[in-house]
Design an enzyme around this catalytic site. Structure first.
Site, PDB file in Angstrom:
ATOM      1  N   LYS A 262       0.845  -1.199   0.000  1.00  0.00           N
ATOM      2  CA  LYS A 262       0.000   0.000   0.000  1.00  0.00           C
ATOM      3  C   LYS A 262       0.880   1.248   0.000  1.00  0.00           C
ATOM      4  CE  LYS A 262      -3.468   2.419   2.905  1.00  0.00           C
ATOM      5  NZ  LYS A 262      -4.313   2.339   4.120  1.00  0.00           N
ATOM      6  N   ASP A 267      -2.877   9.869   4.325  1.00  0.00           N
ATOM      7  CA  ASP A 267      -4.269   9.473   4.508  1.00  0.00           C
ATOM      8  C   ASP A 267      -4.987  10.450   5.428  1.00  0.00           C
ATOM      9  OD1 ASP A 267      -6.668   8.213   4.641  1.00  0.00           O
ATOM     10  OD2 ASP A 267      -5.976   6.460   5.769  1.00  0.00           O
ATOM     11  N   LYS A 274     -10.412  12.230   8.899  1.00  0.00           N
ATOM     12  CA  LYS A 274      -9.964  11.770  10.208  1.00  0.00           C
ATOM     13  C   LYS A 274      -9.905  12.939  11.173  1.00  0.00           C
ATOM     14  CE  LYS A 274      -6.794   8.105   8.613  1.00  0.00           C
ATOM     15  NZ  LYS A 274      -7.451   6.926   9.210  1.00  0.00           N
ATOM     16  N   ASP A 285       1.308   5.910   5.888  1.00  0.00           N
ATOM     17  CA  ASP A 285       0.373   5.003   5.214  1.00  0.00           C
ATOM     18  C   ASP A 285       0.907   4.431   3.899  1.00  0.00           C
ATOM     19  OD1 ASP A 285      -1.981   3.678   5.660  1.00  0.00           O
ATOM     20  OD2 ASP A 285      -3.264   5.197   4.721  1.00  0.00           O
ATOM     21  N   ASP A 344     -12.425   6.738   4.114  1.00  0.00           N
ATOM     22  CA  ASP A 344     -11.218   6.445   4.891  1.00  0.00           C
ATOM     23  C   ASP A 344     -10.819   4.962   4.815  1.00  0.00           C
ATOM     24  OD1 ASP A 344      -9.066   6.977   6.478  1.00  0.00           O
ATOM     25  OD2 ASP A 344     -10.198   7.111   8.359  1.00  0.00           O
ATOM     26  N   GLU A 346      -9.713   3.454   2.315  1.00  0.00           N
ATOM     27  CA  GLU A 346      -9.213   3.629   0.951  1.00  0.00           C
ATOM     28  C   GLU A 346      -8.144   2.618   0.567  1.00  0.00           C
ATOM     29  OE1 GLU A 346      -8.009   5.137   3.524  1.00  0.00           O
ATOM     30  OE2 GLU A 346      -5.893   4.695   3.178  1.00  0.00           O
ATOM     31  N   ARG A 348      -7.876  -0.634   0.882  1.00  0.00           N
ATOM     32  CA  ARG A 348      -8.369  -1.817   0.172  1.00  0.00           C
ATOM     33  C   ARG A 348      -8.777  -1.474  -1.261  1.00  0.00           C
ATOM     34  NH1 ARG A 348     -12.735  -2.517   4.868  1.00  0.00           N
ATOM     35  NH2 ARG A 348     -11.075  -1.317   5.890  1.00  0.00           N
TER      36      ARG A 348
END
Ligand code: BES
Ligand code: MN
Ligand code: ZN
Length: 492
Positions: A262, A267, A274, A285, A344, A346, A348
């Protein structure tokens, strides 16, 4: 750092800091007696005064004032070496490196008492020393003024420089830079470590290691129908990239491995924004992607007889007028539709594209790494990664590698019955679960995109980023998984 192996007696070793590892209860052993004699009896006295027992991590420093060729001697407790795990040696390496630096020692020697049994631990000590030498001070006006250790010597009266020892030390010297590269990529702020920056780094890794690289920019992402990556990227001014690196051995490959990481460079949560506290560390991230790049760099040098492809979907996740909305539906290249209920979740979404790309090339194994869920951190904490797999043999092999490298993994189940939790009323699936077992829901989502390929997923949301300094890890990016994956690939 220069690593040497020498056959030498304890009192002949000439270095700035001579480390003598001491098992618990052996304060009166032959080595200590020899040192004590050379130092005129002050060693035994000091051992008694501070009640040094040899417990793991305990240490006792003495200056030799010219009575020995080494300037300083450090007795270092290693507990019960028979029961010692590799972590004992890695931690020892970290601690003595710090002590050496603290004392201004630019050369360090580790005494090897009984050659045969202690030799296996030497590469691990070296690994701890190298890993702990890392610091991220690019943005500090005041740097750590203390010099790094330049020479490490393993010395002992019976120590032999065997081909196996040389090879193991060489593998460590080639592997650790991959870990440190990953740490750098993670620690750089998200304003620097952008998708295009990661792509540029990947191209450089490829150039240096003679790997093939392929970078997809937005136009090409559209052509390749990377709809998850594009959907997440649409809220950001930073362009997305899809990074692919290929290592091909000369001759026939024994196996084909796909590594997916990833690469979410920041993020914010997107429109499912968030709260500020949770966002503070969200430059982390892209840790999975950083690990994959680190592994590829290492493999280019270790040259296994295995073909390995690294895939890193890279983008930011930002809120804006162009961001994807909760309720939007993504149609993936394989026809699967996904309702995005939480912007959030995101990771996956972008991993799905990368997994599809990996499956296309018919690998024997796919392994993905992602800072995927806060739920995994709740379950396993900051030091252990969640491991999911549709293949027991693969899971066992990875668990073993994780134990050996000191990167602990804990297997969590892909509970079939929980697939109901990711069913959508308007699309095939949705990107959130029921609220329970969030790490499992995320893994079940990923499983939808791997077909029948043996696959493992590391949820590294906890261990990717250290909240505080450890013996051989400094606060910030860890490079978690690099050593485990290198070990796994080298074992095939
Ligand atoms: N990147 C986060 C997961 C994360 C959390 C990594 C904490 C490291 C530390 C991920 O994209 C995320 O936001 N996941 C959500 C999923 C949820 C909305 C279903 C989460 O875990 O809250
Ligand atoms: Mn997120
Ligand atoms: Zn994320």
């Amino acid at each position: 750092m220069d690593i040497r192996v020498q056959q030498q007696s304890l009192t002949a070793i000439a270095t700035d800091l001579l480390v003598v590892p001491l098992p618990q209860g052996e304060q009166m052993g032959a080595n200590v007696q020899a040192l004590d004699a050379a130092l005129g009896g002050v060693l035994q006295a000091q051992i008694a005064r501070v009640k040094f027992t040899g417990k793991e991590g305990e240490s006792l420093l003495l200056h030799t004032y010219g009575r020995l060729p080494s300037a300083m001697v450090l007795l270092f407790g290693v507990g019960n070496p028979v029961r010692a795990e590799s972590e004992t040696w890695r931690r020892a390496g970290g601690k003595i490196q710090k002590e050496a630096r603290h004392q201004g020692a630019s050369s360090l020697a580790w005494f090897v008492d009984n050659a045969s049994e202690a030799v296996a631990s030497l590469p691990i000590v070296a690994e701890g020393i190298l890993l702990s030498s890392y610091g991220f001070d690019r943005y500090k006006s005041e740097k750590n003024g203390k010099l790094a250790v330049k020479t490490l010597t393993f010395a002992g009266p019976e120590l032999r420089k065997t081909p196996a020892l040389t090879a193991a030390l060489d593998a460590v010297s080639k592997t650790v830079p991959g870990v440190l590269l990953a740490r750098d990529l993670i620690n750089e702020p998200a304003s620097v470590s952008t998708p295009s920056y990661l792509a540029a780094q990947a191209v450089q890794i490829a150039r240096q290691g003679k790997l093939k690289s392929e970078i997809l920019k937005p136009q090409q992402l559209k052509a390749a129908k990377m709809s998850g990556l594009l959907a997440v990227a649409q809220g950001s001014i930073e362009e997305a990239r899809f990074i692919k690196l290929l290592y091909k051995p000369s001759g026939k490959a024994k196996k084909k491995v796909a590594l997916v990481g990833k690469g979410l460079t920041f993020d914010s949560g997107g429109l499912s924004l968030k709260p500020p506290k949770s966002m503070e560390t969200m430059k982390l991230d892209m840790s999975g992607g950083a690990t994959v790049l680190g592994v590829m760099q290492v493999l280019a040098q270790l040259k296994p007889q295995v073909q390995v492809t690294g895939y890193v979907p890279a983008t930011e996740n930002m809120p804006s007028g162009t961001a994807q909305r909760p309720g939007d539906i993504i149609r993936y290249r394989n026809g699967k539709t996904v309702e995005v209920l939480n912007a959030d979740a995101e990771g996956r979404l972008i991993l799905a594209d990368a997994l599809l790309a990996a499956v296309d090339e018919k690998p024997d194994v796919i392994i993905d790494l992602a800072t995927l869920t806060g739920a995994c951190v709740v379950a396993l904490g900051g030091q252990i990664a969640g491991l999911f797999s549709n293949n027991d043999e693969l899971a066992e092999a990875l668990l073993r590698c994780g134990r050996e490298t000191g990167e602990p993994l804990w297997r969590l189940p892909l509970v079939k019955e929980y697939k109901d939790d990711i069913k959508s009323s308007v699309a095939d699936i949705k990107n959130t679960g029921s609220g329970n077992a969030g790490a499992i829901a995320a893994a079940l989502f990923l499983q939808e995109f791997v077909g029948g390929v043996p696959w493992a997923h590391f949820d590294i949301a906890g261990p990717a980023f250290a909240e505080k300094d450890g013996p051989y890890i400094s606060k910030g990016g860890v490079g978690f998984g690099v050593r485990t994956l290198v070990r796994y690939v080298m074992s095939l």
